[in-house]
Design a protein around this motif. Structure first.
Motif, PDB file in Angstrom:
ATOM      1  N   VAL A  17       4.122  25.848 -27.201  1.00 57.90           N
ATOM      2  CA  VAL A  17       3.540  26.481 -26.891  1.00 57.90           C
ATOM      3  C   VAL A  17       2.271  26.375 -28.214  1.00 57.90           C
ATOM      4  O   VAL A  17       1.060  26.679 -27.950  1.00 57.90           O
ATOM      5  N   ALA A  18       2.679  26.415 -28.957  1.00 53.88           N
ATOM      6  CA  ALA A  18       2.045  26.011 -30.477  1.00 53.88           C
ATOM      7  C   ALA A  18       0.757  24.719 -30.124  1.00 53.88           C
ATOM      8  O   ALA A  18      -0.034  23.820 -29.846  1.00 53.88           O
ATOM      9  N   ALA A  19       1.738  23.521 -29.410  1.00 50.76           N
ATOM     10  CA  ALA A  19       1.238  22.396 -28.784  1.00 50.76           C
ATOM     11  C   ALA A  19       0.323  22.686 -27.687  1.00 50.76           C
ATOM     12  O   ALA A  19      -0.569  21.253 -28.442  1.00 50.76           O
ATOM     13  N   VAL A  20       0.193  22.858 -26.713  1.00 49.09           N
ATOM     14  CA  VAL A  20      -0.165  23.592 -25.508  1.00 49.09           C
ATOM     15  C   VAL A  20      -2.025  24.151 -25.953  1.00 49.09           C
ATOM     16  O   VAL A  20      -2.342  23.753 -25.650  1.00 49.09           O
ATOM     17  N   MET A  21      -1.651  24.862 -27.372  1.00 47.66           N
ATOM     18  CA  MET A  21      -3.212  25.797 -27.807  1.00 47.66           C
ATOM     19  C   MET A  21      -3.394  24.027 -28.944  1.00 47.66           C
ATOM     20  O   MET A  21      -5.353  24.555 -28.789  1.00 47.66           O
ATOM     21  N   GLU A  22      -2.886  23.593 -29.244  1.00 49.76           N
ATOM     22  CA  GLU A  22      -3.660  22.258 -29.921  1.00 49.76           C
ATOM     23  C   GLU A  22      -4.178  21.299 -29.243  1.00 49.76           C
ATOM     24  O   GLU A  22      -5.449  21.043 -29.367  1.00 49.76           O
ATOM     25  N   TYR A  23      -3.498  20.636 -28.375  1.00 50.50           N
ATOM     26  CA  TYR A  23      -3.584  19.788 -27.509  1.00 50.50           C
ATOM     27  C   TYR A  23      -4.211  19.810 -26.618  1.00 50.50           C
ATOM     28  O   TYR A  23      -5.198  18.553 -26.277  1.00 50.50           O
ATOM     29  N   LYS A  24      -4.239  20.956 -26.411  1.00 45.55           N
ATOM     30  CA  LYS A  24      -4.998  21.706 -24.552  1.00 45.55           C
ATOM     31  C   LYS A  24      -5.968  22.235 -24.800  1.00 45.55           C
ATOM     32  O   LYS A  24      -6.424  22.850 -23.886  1.00 45.55           O
ATOM     33  N   GLY A  25      -6.308  22.766 -25.765  1.00 45.88           N
ATOM     34  CA  GLY A  25      -7.058  24.197 -26.461  1.00 45.88           C
ATOM     35  C   GLY A  25      -6.980  25.455 -25.251  1.00 45.88           C
ATOM     36  O   GLY A  25      -7.616  25.809 -25.092  1.00 45.88           O
ATOM     37  N   LEU A  26      -5.893  25.357 -24.920  1.00 49.36           N
ATOM     38  CA  LEU A  26      -6.001  26.757 -23.952  1.00 49.36           C
ATOM     39  C   LEU A  26      -5.071  28.062 -25.552  1.00 49.36           C
ATOM     40  O   LEU A  26      -5.313  27.885 -26.139  1.00 49.36           O
ATOM     41  N   GLY A  27      -6.269  28.857 -24.492  1.00 48.28           N
ATOM     42  CA  GLY A  27      -5.794  30.689 -24.991  1.00 48.28           C
ATOM     43  C   GLY A  27      -4.292  31.085 -25.104  1.00 48.28           C
ATOM     44  O   GLY A  27      -2.820  30.427 -24.740  1.00 48.28           O
ATOM     45  N   LEU A  28      -3.791  31.945 -25.930  1.00 48.57           N
ATOM     46  CA  LEU A  28      -2.417  32.457 -26.620  1.00 48.57           C
ATOM     47  C   LEU A  28      -1.676  32.579 -25.240  1.00 48.57           C
ATOM     48  O   LEU A  28      -0.146  32.071 -25.118  1.00 48.57           O
ATOM     49  N   GLN A  29      -2.309  33.332 -23.908  1.00 47.69           N
ATOM     50  CA  GLN A  29      -1.474  33.614 -23.125  1.00 47.69           C
ATOM     51  C   GLN A  29      -1.335  32.938 -21.974  1.00 47.69           C
ATOM     52  O   GLN A  29      -0.451  32.817 -21.268  1.00 47.69           O
ATOM     53  N   GLU A  30      -2.599  32.006 -21.266  1.00 44.48           N
ATOM     54  CA  GLU A  30      -2.537  30.968 -21.185  1.00 44.48           C
ATOM     55  C   GLU A  30      -1.578  30.066 -21.320  1.00 44.48           C
ATOM     56  O   GLU A  30      -0.888  29.316 -20.657  1.00 44.48           O
ATOM     57  N   ALA A  31      -1.398  29.821 -22.994  1.00 40.47           N
ATOM     58  CA  ALA A  31      -0.215  28.605 -23.535  1.00 40.47           C
ATOM     59  C   ALA A  31       1.502  29.347 -22.800  1.00 40.47           C
ATOM     60  O   ALA A  31       2.160  28.713 -22.844  1.00 40.47           O
ATOM     61  N   VAL A  32       1.670  30.463 -23.209  1.00 45.21           N
ATOM     62  CA  VAL A  32       2.965  31.012 -23.386  1.00 45.21           C
ATOM     63  C   VAL A  32       3.052  30.854 -21.715  1.00 45.21           C
ATOM     64  O   VAL A  32       3.921  30.667 -21.037  1.00 45.21           O
ATOM     65  N   ASP A  33       2.143  31.705 -19.703  1.00 47.54           N
ATOM     66  CA  ASP A  33       2.571  31.035 -19.414  1.00 47.54           C
ATOM     67  C   ASP A  33       2.865  29.717 -18.798  1.00 47.54           C
ATOM     68  O   ASP A  33       3.746  29.720 -17.678  1.00 47.54           O
ATOM     69  N   TYR A  34       2.076  29.315 -19.676  1.00 47.27           N
ATOM     70  CA  TYR A  34       1.911  27.659 -19.184  1.00 47.27           C
ATOM     71  C   TYR A  34       3.902  27.027 -20.020  1.00 47.27           C
ATOM     72  O   TYR A  34       3.904  25.957 -18.517  1.00 47.27           O
ATOM     73  N   VAL A  35       3.681  26.775 -20.810  1.00 45.34           N
ATOM     74  CA  VAL A  35       5.381  26.941 -20.822  1.00 45.34           C
ATOM     75  C   VAL A  35       6.434  27.596 -19.967  1.00 45.34           C
ATOM     76  O   VAL A  35       6.780  26.774 -19.773  1.00 45.34           O
ATOM     77  N   ILE A  36       6.283  28.847 -20.517  1.00 45.52           N
ATOM     78  CA  ILE A  36       6.996  29.249 -19.021  1.00 45.52           C
ATOM     79  C   ILE A  36       7.329  28.802 -17.795  1.00 45.52           C
ATOM     80  O   ILE A  36       8.674  28.570 -17.240  1.00 45.52           O
ATOM     81  N   ARG A  37       6.244  28.779 -17.109  1.00 47.47           N
ATOM     82  CA  ARG A  37       5.961  27.845 -15.579  1.00 47.47           C
ATOM     83  C   ARG A  37       6.215  26.148 -15.785  1.00 47.47           C
ATOM     84  O   ARG A  37       7.144  26.370 -14.343  1.00 47.47           O
TER      85      ARG A  37
END
Length: 324
Positions: A259-279
């Motif tokens: 979750v932290a990684a995609v926020m940091e490296y992909k620039g995703l917002g929190l909910q986007e990051a959470v959804d991305y990781v679960i998916r």
């Protein structure tokens, strides 16, 4: 900064036929824990203090699978695990194989603050607890009649992962018709439970804590994701995350850190990051959920299981408790 925010969970994977009275018990406990956290945040307690306070409350109540009410091992004993992480400096502490410590999350914090290490387990963790003078109880304190009944059914089915909130009468059909797998092996009922809390305080500091009794009828010595930093728990200057669900899948996906990684490296917002990781990070059909907060005062959750016991609140007055 967007002010403080808090989220709690009581596990992902809920029986769809969970009796209404047990649903209400869960909602009431989550609401109580949220109110404890909200009061602490309004009193300007730092995030790390709040996550410990809330998880201690969850460990003390036998409703969820942590502390008192923990799932039982194949030997009808309890082996608990917990971790805690403070975003500033990414300090962390974790424990596994705990059998007598009343509140494993507090022992995990002591490992973080009073030892040169990040992780202690089994006899070493118990000895450290004695040195630190933490409250201990007999292992029988953690064992409930409900869980003894579930362990009996699990042994009869030669399986794992029964949970006491699944109505006993519904377990027989599940035993006869196993449809799920873990690590390629069939299981009868998948209802893993864990508790956790994530907080961002008014200073924008994030923290996370997770605690569990593990899997019903698990092998002695089994360690899940809850005490593993980066898998079940993670906090940094961007966010705090606590996971729940199929531990083996969460470990493989390093879910919390991702979750932290995609926020940091992909620039995703929190909910986007959470959804991305679960998916995208749960391979092999793994079932899990997570709660998260960001340093901006955001709160988010996601799960791909039938349900997840959860609640969240923010400084602007938003508050929600849900199961489905």
């Amino acid at each position: 900064m967007g002010g403080w925010a808090i989220a709690v969970h009581g596990g992902a994977g809920v029986d769809p036929d969970l009796p209404r009275e047990r649903q209400e018990e869960a909602r009431n406990l989550l609401t109580r824990c949220l109110n404890i956290g909200i009061s602490a945040l309004r009193s300007s307690l730092p995030a790390i203090d709040v996550v410990e306070l809330v998880v201690r409350e969850l460990e003390t109540d036998p409703l969820f699978n942590s502390g008192r009410g923990s799932a039982l091992t194949e030997k009808a004993t309890v082996e608990m695990e917990a971790s805690i992480m403070d975003g500033p400096g990414r300090r962390c502490g974790a424990v596994s194989g705990i059998t007598t410590v009343k509140n494993p999350v507090s022992l995990a914090r002591l490992v973080m603050e009073k030892s040169p290490h990040s992780y202690l387990a089994f006899s070493g963790a118990e000895e450290f607890a004695k040195q630190q003078g933490v409250e201990t109880v007999d292992n029988s304190y953690f064992i409930t009649e409900d869980n003894l009944g579930m362990l009996k059914l699990a042994k009869e089915a030669n399986s794992i992962l029964f949970d006491y909130r699944i109505p006993l009468e519904s377990c027989g059909a599940a035993v006869e018709n196993p449809q799920l797998q873990m690590n390629g092996l069939p299981i009868s009922v998948y209802a893993p439970e864990t508790v956790g809390c994530v907080v961002v305080d008014s200073q924008g500091h994030c923290a996370a804590a997770t605690s569990t009794g593990g899997l019903m009828n698990k092998m002695m010595g089994r360690i899940g994701d809850s005490p593993l930093i980066g898998a079940g728990t993670y906090a940094c200057d961007l966010c705090g995350v606590s996971c729940t669900g199929e531990g083996e899948a969460i470990i493989r996906g390093t879910l919390a850190r991702d979750v932290a990684a995609v926020m940091e490296y992909k620039g995703l917002g929190l909910q986007e990051a959470v959804d991305y990781v679960i998916r995208n990070r749960l391979d092999g059909g793994g079932k899990a959920g997570l709660i998260a907060v960001s340093s901006k005062g955001e709160v988010a959750c996601a799960f791909n299981s039938v349900g997840m016991f959860r609640g969240c609140a923010t400084e602007d007055g938003f508050m929600e408790v849900g199961i489905w």
